[in-house]
Design an enzyme around this catalytic site. Structure first.
Site, PDB file in Angstrom:
ATOM      1  N   ASP A  78      10.338 -17.500  50.586  1.00 30.23           N
ATOM      2  CA  ASP A  78       9.012 -17.144  50.095  1.00 30.23           C
ATOM      3  C   ASP A  78       7.954 -17.263  51.191  1.00 30.23           C
ATOM      4  OD1 ASP A  78      10.194 -16.742  47.662  1.00 30.23           O
ATOM      5  OD2 ASP A  78       8.677 -17.834  46.536  1.00 30.23           O
ATOM      6  N   CYS A 119      16.797 -22.674  48.500  1.00 27.60           N
ATOM      7  CA  CYS A 119      15.407 -22.250  48.388  1.00 27.60           C
ATOM      8  C   CYS A 119      15.085 -21.671  47.011  1.00 27.60           C
ATOM      9  CB  CYS A 119      15.050 -21.300  49.526  1.00 27.60           C
ATOM     10  SG  CYS A 119      14.906 -22.174  51.104  1.00 27.60           S
ATOM     11  N   ASP A 120      13.830 -21.272  46.883  1.00 32.61           N
ATOM     12  CA  ASP A 120      13.134 -21.164  45.605  1.00 32.61           C
ATOM     13  C   ASP A 120      13.893 -20.490  44.465  1.00 32.61           C
ATOM     14  OD1 ASP A 120      11.256 -22.162  47.307  1.00 32.61           O
ATOM     15  OD2 ASP A 120       9.668 -20.790  46.728  1.00 32.61           O
ATOM     16  N   LYS A 121      14.279 -19.223  44.640  1.00 32.54           N
ATOM     17  CA  LYS A 121      14.831 -18.466  43.518  1.00 32.54           C
ATOM     18  C   LYS A 121      16.337 -18.599  43.405  1.00 32.54           C
ATOM     19  CE  LYS A 121      10.643 -17.291  43.130  1.00 32.54           C
ATOM     20  NZ  LYS A 121      10.202 -17.926  44.375  1.00 32.54           N
ATOM     21  N   CYS A 190      11.205 -26.444  52.644  1.00 31.24           N
ATOM     22  CA  CYS A 190       9.958 -27.033  53.155  1.00 31.24           C
ATOM     23  C   CYS A 190       9.696 -28.430  52.595  1.00 31.24           C
ATOM     24  CB  CYS A 190       8.799 -26.105  52.861  1.00 31.24           C
ATOM     25  SG  CYS A 190       8.934 -24.504  53.684  1.00 31.24           S
ATOM     26  N   GLU A 441       3.464 -14.608  44.612  1.00 32.62           N
ATOM     27  CA  GLU A 441       2.979 -15.966  44.806  1.00 32.62           C
ATOM     28  C   GLU A 441       1.644 -15.918  45.540  1.00 32.62           C
ATOM     29  OE1 GLU A 441       6.031 -19.238  45.419  1.00 32.62           O
ATOM     30  OE2 GLU A 441       5.205 -18.976  47.420  1.00 32.62           O
ATOM     31  N   SER A 467       2.613 -21.018  44.563  1.00 33.95           N
ATOM     32  CA  SER A 467       3.608 -21.870  45.198  1.00 33.95           C
ATOM     33  C   SER A 467       3.423 -23.299  44.741  1.00 33.95           C
ATOM     34  CB  SER A 467       3.450 -21.782  46.716  1.00 33.95           C
ATOM     35  OG  SER A 467       4.079 -22.871  47.348  1.00 33.95           O
TER      36      SER A 467
END
Length: 557
Positions: A78, A119-121, A190, A441, A467
């Site tokens: 992202d 990571c995110d998704k 992150c 985002e 985010s």
């Protein structure tokens, strides 16, 4: 075994021939065939080391008597995709990842699967697949990045601080370059409590990952040992035929929402947890999340909500210690099953943190209610979401005039040109699941406002999302979205908007007769994409209040 359908009987000689083409021996073919759903690549910083994690999972499966079958899926960063067309693809990638895992596991009749996201998704995408496949599954992630260090910062640096510094006139180009060089020191997702780390922590609370999954740093050898243990854990699940629906129960989701509120996780969890629930046949209800929030103390202030980072949370005892505090307060369903073979209460075993700054006690929390809040009102009849732990006292109750933008880019230009001033309510619309498409985002607008010193001066409201790195008065997920004719589509420049986080309200202060006139004149915009994955997604995606999942029933009007 499920895999018997491709390896037993005379008529399966061709299947066995293909398995032998993989180099498998008779012994390996006779064992359970266990998928390892990897997501390693050399493009996403959170995934560059996952080849080692994949291998450790494979070792754990072999050590426990199974045969690992590694395959890979995609992952979107992202951070790299934000601020341009790439962000349209981030949330839709969750569905693609989910379908990819389902296709590989079901098409090859695998006996079980270990999910290896970071990571995110990727995390919710893999968990969505696990929820609906009916195949034993466990998860181990890649772990968080270490925080960066710089001589001018005693508390460490992270990606968001660099972005905020880039928007500040007080930071020179030379200093900004120094920050840029050291903020992201290597592999991992992150270092703050952004979406990836939030979801990795919640996978523990859901019972789908072993203790430590959310916080062990990516570069710590304990991460490799955890991966081996997860490979062994899935073999026990296969032996006992324990499928994810046995683990991801309503009680498990209550635990996940509770931990989310206690740690002050990303607002994106209010998309992803409902999306996972929907795959299990549960009807998502964000009112339940808000009810949990109202009685769950906020125990952690991890960046961007405070000075600490994921490695600090890990050293303070991690999610196990957070759960320990919540159990003392009577807020955890301790009997919920987990992939360890023990209940969540047995996993915790009375653990508490000795560092009451990083993890406060339930008796002396940072705040009496949780880190997220669900707002409703005339601007968001279905729901809106705010990370209240990151909202300063000044913006908890605010009334101001709207400045309306039909897209993120126009809003960013207005912010950077200083056309936005203290007290304004910035409305960014047509950025929802359908209208975006993909619910982009809004980290750049919020980071720019923060870098310009206006995080506590301006309210930002959008049908897009934020985010986990967002701080300030940022309200997202406004539903119904503008592209579906929600009230946010009817806002005009100068309209008064009132936000009261404590009262859980977000209201458009325009009389109903005027709104009826505007509604009668409203013409839904044409979808931005007719073809490709975004064309398919925008036609099928549902409301953010239901997790923004692709809905194959009759399209909502």
């Amino acid at each position: 075994m499920r895999s018997d359908i491709v390896k037993k009987g005379r008529e399966k000689a061709g299947h066995r021939a293909l398995l032998r083409a993989l180099g498998l021996t008779d012994e390996e073919i006779s064992r359970p065939l266990v998928g390892v759903a990897g997501s390693a690549n050399s493009l996403v910083p959170g995934h560059i080391h996952l080849g080692d994690v994949n291998q450790a999972v494979c070792d754990g499966i072999r050590n426990a008597g199974g045969t690992p079958m590694l395959f890979n899926t995609i992952a979107v960063c992202d951070g790299l995709s934000m601020g341009h067309e790439g962000m349209y693809y981030s949330l839709p990638s969750r569905e693609v990842i989910s379908f990819t895992v389902e296709i590989m596991v079901k098409a090859h009749a695998l006996d079980g699967v270990v999910l290896v996201p970071n990571c995110d998704k990727v995390i919710p995408g893999m968990l969505m697949a696990a929820a609906r496949m009916g195949v034993p599954a466990a998860m181990v992630s890649g772990g968080p990045m270490l925080m960066g260090s710089h001589a001018d910062s005693d508390l460490g640096l992270d990606l968001i601080q660099v972005m905020e510094a880039a928007a500040s006139d007080e930071v020179s180009d030379e200093t900004l370059l120094e920050y840029e060089m050291c903020a992201c020191p290597g592999a991992g997702c992150c270092s703050g409590l952004f979406t990836a780390n939030s979801m990795n922590c919640l996978s523990e609370a859901l019972g789908m990952a072993l203790p430590g999954n959310g916080t062990i740093p990516a570069v710590d050898s304990a991460r490799i040992r955890l991966a081996k243990d997860t490979g062994a854990a899935v073999m026990r699940l296969i032996d006992e035929d324990i499928t994810p629906d046995r683990i991801m129960t309503r009680e498990a989701f209550r635990n996940a929402f509770t931990v989310d509120m206690a740690i002050g996780g990303s607002t994106n969890s209010m998309l992803h947890l409902p999306a996972i629930q929907s795959q299990l046949g549960m009807v998502p209800d964000l009112d339940v999340a808000d009810e949990i929030c109202s009685k769950t103390p906020n125990l952690c202030r991890i960046a961007p909500s405070g000075p600490f980072h994921m490695e600090d949370l890990h050293m303070a005892g991690g999610i196990t210690a957070v759960l320990g505090e919540l159990i003392v307060a009577g807020l955890v369903e301790t009997g919920a099953e987990t992939v360890t073979g023990r209940t969540i209460g047995e996993n915790v075993g009375g653990a508490r943190s000795g560092n009451t700054e990083v993890i406060r006690t339930a008796a002396e929390p940072y705040a009496k209610s949780g880190g997220l809040a669900i707002l409703k009102g005339s601007l968001a009849p279905e729901a809106a979401v705010v990370k209240e732990a990151a909202v300063g006292p000044k913006m908890r109750k605010h009334r101001g005039a709207a400045k309306v933008f039909d897209g993120e880019e126009d809003a960013i230009r207005a912010i950077r040109s200083r056309a936005i001033g203290p007290g304004d309510v910035v409305v960014i619309r047509y950025e929802g699941p359908r209208g975006g498409p993909g619910m982009r985002e809004m980290l750049l607008p919020t980071a720019t406002l923060a870098g310009m010193g206006m995080a506590d001066e301006v309210m930002l409201i959008t049908d897009g999302r934020f985010s986990g790195g967002t701080r300030g008065g940022a309200i997202g997920h406004v539903s119904p979205e503008a592209a579906r004719g929600g009230p946010i589509a009817l806002v005009q420049d100068g309209d008064e908007i009132e936000v009261d986080i404590d009262a859980r309200r977000v209201d458009l202060l325009v009389d109903e007769a005027e709104l009826d006139t505007r509604r009668a004149a409203f013409v839904p915009p044409k979808l931005k994409y007719d073809e490709g994955v975004l064309g398919v997604y925008s036609k099928l995606v549902g409301s953010a209040a239901r997790g923004a999942v692709m809905e194959t029933g009759e399209e909502e009007e």
